[in-house]
Design a protein around this motif. Structure first.
Motif, short mmCIF file in Angstrom:
data_model
loop_
_atom_site.label_atom_id
_atom_site.label_comp_id
_atom_site.label_asym_id
_atom_site.label_seq_id
_atom_site.Cartn_x
_atom_site.Cartn_y
_atom_site.Cartn_z
N VAL A 50 0.85 -1.19 0.00
CA VAL A 50 0.00 0.00 0.00
C VAL A 50 0.88 1.24 0.00
CG1 VAL A 50 -1.72 1.34 1.29
CG2 VAL A 50 -1.86 -1.16 1.27
N THR A 70 -0.62 2.32 -10.86
CA THR A 70 -1.75 1.44 -11.23
C THR A 70 -1.68 1.00 -12.69
OG1 THR A 70 -3.18 3.35 -11.76
CG2 THR A 70 -3.25 2.49 -9.51
N ARG A 79 -1.63 -1.16 -3.88
CA ARG A 79 -2.82 -0.33 -3.74
C ARG A 79 -2.41 1.08 -3.32
NH1 ARG A 79 -5.83 -3.69 -6.60
NH2 ARG A 79 -6.00 -5.75 -5.63
N GLY A 101 -7.35 3.34 -4.58
CA GLY A 101 -8.34 2.51 -3.91
C GLY A 101 -9.28 3.28 -3.01
N VAL A 120 -7.98 -1.13 1.77
CA VAL A 120 -7.48 -1.07 0.40
C VAL A 120 -6.53 -2.23 0.11
CG1 VAL A 120 -7.81 1.42 0.21
CG2 VAL A 120 -5.61 0.54 0.97
N HIS A 121 -5.83 -2.71 1.12
CA HIS A 121 -4.93 -3.85 0.92
C HIS A 121 -5.72 -5.08 0.51
CE1 HIS A 121 -2.51 -7.37 2.50
NE2 HIS A 121 -1.70 -6.82 1.61
N GLY A 123 -8.19 -5.03 -1.32
CA GLY A 123 -8.74 -4.79 -2.65
C GLY A 123 -10.13 -4.20 -2.60
N ASP A 203 -9.61 -2.31 -8.94
CA ASP A 203 -10.19 -2.67 -7.65
C ASP A 203 -11.62 -2.14 -7.62
OD1 ASP A 203 -9.92 0.06 -7.30
OD2 ASP A 203 -8.19 -0.10 -5.99
#
Length: 222
Positions: A50, A70, A79, A101, A120-121, A123, A203
Motif C-alpha cells: 500500500v 496502477t 494499492r 483505492g 485497500v490492501h 482490494g 479494484d
C-alpha cells in the motif's frame, strides 16, 4: 505483514503517520517518499503493498504517481490510498479515476488510518462513507461523453453482474450486497470479482468509476 510506503513532502506529517502505522502489529512502514517520483520508485524497490499518497508533491504529483503505479503490470498488487487535507477535494475523484483505492482525510483518527490501509490492501474500496458518495455524485453528475467502447462494456456483464455493480456503486460491501440479494457473501464476492475482471477494473473503486462512466449506473436524481 502489510508493507506501506509513506509519500508526503512534509517530513513531520510522514513522521506522524509512521508512528500511527507502526503501532499496528500487522502493518509496517518500509519506505518514505517526499515526491511522487520517489513514491513510484519505492513502490517497486520496497515491494510495497500500500502507498499512502499525498496529492500535492513536487517533481511528480500524487495523481501522476498513482497513474504510473496502477498502470504498471509489475505493480499490479500495489494499492494506493490518497491522503487529503479536505474531506472533499477537487483532485480526489481524479485520483480514483487514476486507480486509487480510496481516500482518507489527514485529520483521520489513528484507528481510521489503520482500518483504511487494511481495507485497500484487501482490494476493497474506501467508498462507503457518505462524503465519498457525495464526491462521486459531484463529479459524475457532470455530462460524460461516452464512447462506443463505454457502451459495449455493459454487454460484457450478465444481468446479475450489472445489478451487483450498481450496488457496489452505492458503496455497499459484499455482505450488504449478499443481504440485499439474499445470496451468500461468497456468491456476492464472486459476482463482484467477475465484473471487475470483465471490465478491467483494478479494484472496487475503479469498478465504481467505470460503472458511472459507462452508464452501467447513474447518479441518483439524474
Amino acid at each position: 505483514m502489510i508493507r506501506v510506503v509513506l509519500a508526503d513532502d512534509q517530513p513531520l506529517i510522514r513522521s506522524g503517520f509512521r508512528v500511527f502505522v507502526e503501532a499496528a502489529e500487522d502493518i509496517a512502514v518500509v519506505a518514505e517518499a517526499s515526491t511522487g517520483r520517489q513514491a513510484v520508485e519505492l513502490a517497486r524497490s520496497a515491494r510495497a503493498d500500500v502507498v499512502l499518497m499525498d496529492i500535492r508533491m513536487p517533481d511528480l504529483d500524487g495523481l501522476a504517481a498513482t497513474r504510473l503505479i496502477t498502470g504498471d503490470p509489475d505493480l499490479a498488487g500495489v494499492r494506493v490510498l490518497i491522503l487529503t487535507t479536505f474531506e472533499v477535494d477537487e483532485y480526489v475523484f481524479q485520483a480514483l479515476r487514476a486507480g486509487a483505492g480510496g481516500f482518507l482525510g489527514k485529520s483521520a483518527e489513528p484507528d481510521e488510518l489503520l482500518a483504511a490501509i487494511r481495507t485497500v490492501h484487501r482490494g476493497d474500496a474506501l467508498l462507503s462513507p457518505a462524503a465519498t458518495r457525495s464526491l462521486i455524485a459531484r463529479f459524475l453528475a457532470e455530462p460524460v461523453a461516452r464512447t462506443p467502447a463505454d457502451a459495449a462494456r455493459a454487454t460484457l456483464l450478465t444481468e446479475r453482474e450489472r445489478e451487483v455493480v450498481g450496488l457496489v456503486a452505492t458503496g455497499m460491501s459484499n455482505d450488504e450486497i449478499a443481504a440485499h440479494l439474499v445470496v451468500s457473501p461468497h456468491t456476492a464476492k464472486t459476482h463482484v470479482n467477475r465484473a471487475m475482471t470483465k471490465l478491467g477494473a483494478h479494484d472496487r473503486a475503479q469498478l465504481v468509476v467505470i460503472a458511472y462512466e459507462s452508464g452501467l449506473t447513474r447518479v441518483p436524481g439524474r
